[in-house]
Design a protein around this motif. Sequence first.
Motif, PDB file in Angstrom:
ATOM      1  N   PRO A  24       0.823  -1.216   0.000  1.00 35.29           N
ATOM      2  CA  PRO A  24       0.000   0.000   0.000  1.00 35.29           C
ATOM      3  C   PRO A  24       0.859   1.270   0.000  1.00 35.29           C
ATOM      4  CG  PRO A  24      -0.752  -1.542   1.675  1.00 35.29           C
ATOM      5  CD  PRO A  24       0.546  -2.068   1.159  1.00 35.29           C
ATOM      6  N   VAL A  30      -4.501  -5.247   0.923  1.00 39.69           N
ATOM      7  CA  VAL A  30      -3.987  -4.036   0.254  1.00 39.69           C
ATOM      8  C   VAL A  30      -5.155  -3.184  -0.245  1.00 39.69           C
ATOM      9  CG1 VAL A  30      -2.650  -3.180  -1.719  1.00 39.69           C
ATOM     10  CG2 VAL A  30      -1.787  -5.112  -0.370  1.00 39.69           C
ATOM     11  N   SER A  65       0.868   4.117  -2.882  1.00 36.77           N
ATOM     12  CA  SER A  65       0.534   5.503  -2.511  1.00 36.77           C
ATOM     13  C   SER A  65       1.605   6.464  -3.019  1.00 36.77           C
ATOM     14  CB  SER A  65       0.402   5.637  -0.993  1.00 36.77           C
ATOM     15  OG  SER A  65      -0.640   4.807  -0.548  1.00 36.77           O
ATOM     16  N   ARG A  72      -6.655  -1.363   2.672  1.00 37.01           N
ATOM     17  CA  ARG A  72      -5.834  -0.221   3.119  1.00 37.01           C
ATOM     18  C   ARG A  72      -5.995   0.978   2.186  1.00 37.01           C
ATOM     19  NH1 ARG A  72      -0.763  -1.875   6.117  1.00 37.01           N
ATOM     20  NH2 ARG A  72      -1.673  -3.381   7.543  1.00 37.01           N
ATOM     21  N   LEU A  73      -6.139   0.678   0.890  1.00 40.48           N
ATOM     22  CA  LEU A  73      -6.266   1.776  -0.090  1.00 40.48           C
ATOM     23  C   LEU A  73      -7.728   2.216  -0.259  1.00 40.48           C
ATOM     24  CD1 LEU A  73      -3.783   0.430  -2.811  1.00 40.48           C
ATOM     25  CD2 LEU A  73      -3.392   2.386  -1.318  1.00 40.48           C
TER      26      LEU A  73
END
Length: 337
Positions: free
Chosen positions: A236, A269, A240, A272-273
């Motif tokens: 992640p 992932v 980012s 998290r995003l």
Amino acid sequence: MLKQFGVGVAIAGSGSATPTAKLTNEQLSQVVETSDEWIQSRTGMRERRVATVEESLCSLSVQASQKAIEAAQIPKEAIDLVILATSTPDDLFGSAAKIAHQVGATHAVAFDLTAACSGFVFGMVTAAQYIRTGVYQNVLLIGADVLSRWVDWSDRSTCVLFGDGAGAVVLRADETRDRLLGFELCSDGTQNHTLTLAFQGETKPLVDEVNAKLGNYQPITMNGREVYRFAVAKVPEVISKALFRANLTASDIDWLLLHQANQRIMDAVAQRLKLPSEKVISNIAKYGNTSAASIPLALDEAVRDGKVKVGDRIAASGFGAGLTWGAVIFEWGINNG
Ligand code: ACO
């Protein structure tokens, strides 16, 4: 938007190939003490492909490349560079030149690139540098691995995870637009021991005080829990950073395309995003972890299924041995003006 270099990159066509032989979880339970339930619940894998004695890294790569060149609609003689991302070449001196010859890329220079499961992402960035500097116009990038030849088939903690395959894309110079929107690459040699396919040898004395070391590469070893933790923390973060360089946020992304190592890693992932599961491209159930092939293989299937369309924005991330990890943000296709 054009950047200062004046030439942009387009990802123009894809292709893929997998061995014909399937190995299901059920069949694997005849090889090692495991079960369909364990493998599916821990990884999301149901089956994988295994290269037969007639198949090779080169034969799979050639098939994938031919499809990618056809999809990109360029003559094979127009390819300037062939990059083969692999950790399992048929020949340790490299297989790229042989593949270039077999696909008829007669004017291309070719070399292998090794960055394990990050190889395709590292290869895409490498290809882009040659295009952006104006040196080459058409690059064939292949991600391929035959890890079935390098696993210990008596080690249930690794042998159930890997499968074989090849995927390829053609990257082209584009004077109107740069579709490689951002990238970030990382490596950390301090963690090299967590995932290895290492050479081991024995001393062979030659003459006084000169000894050679003769041996072979040993099957894959992996600290699964460590690699899992590393992936969930770093992927992640690297995506980012690549999004930041592209001046985008996760909500601008149409598809999350991760190295297919574990469905649980992909889910974590995406979470998290803050990306919904519909945006996650996954074919891990059918192929397992195909290392450098996994991203182009999943991309090609999604393109051919009509899921990924020209102009779609993709965040792709590879991670694995080295340790290496990286992300690229790109727009798919070339005909979107
Ligand atoms: N079948 C049944 N049991 C098994 C199997 C198996 N195939 N493999 C391991 N087990 C057992 C273990 O022995 C252990 O038993 P114990 O608790 O009695 O000791 C138990 O299952 C749990 O093992 P864990 O390692 O804790 O299992 P975990 O839930 O962590 O899942 C896995 C293991 C799937 C490997 C996970 O850690 C993972 O996906 N790691 C990341 C791997 C990865 O992403 N690799 C990418 C890079 S690949 C590359 O670069 C080439």
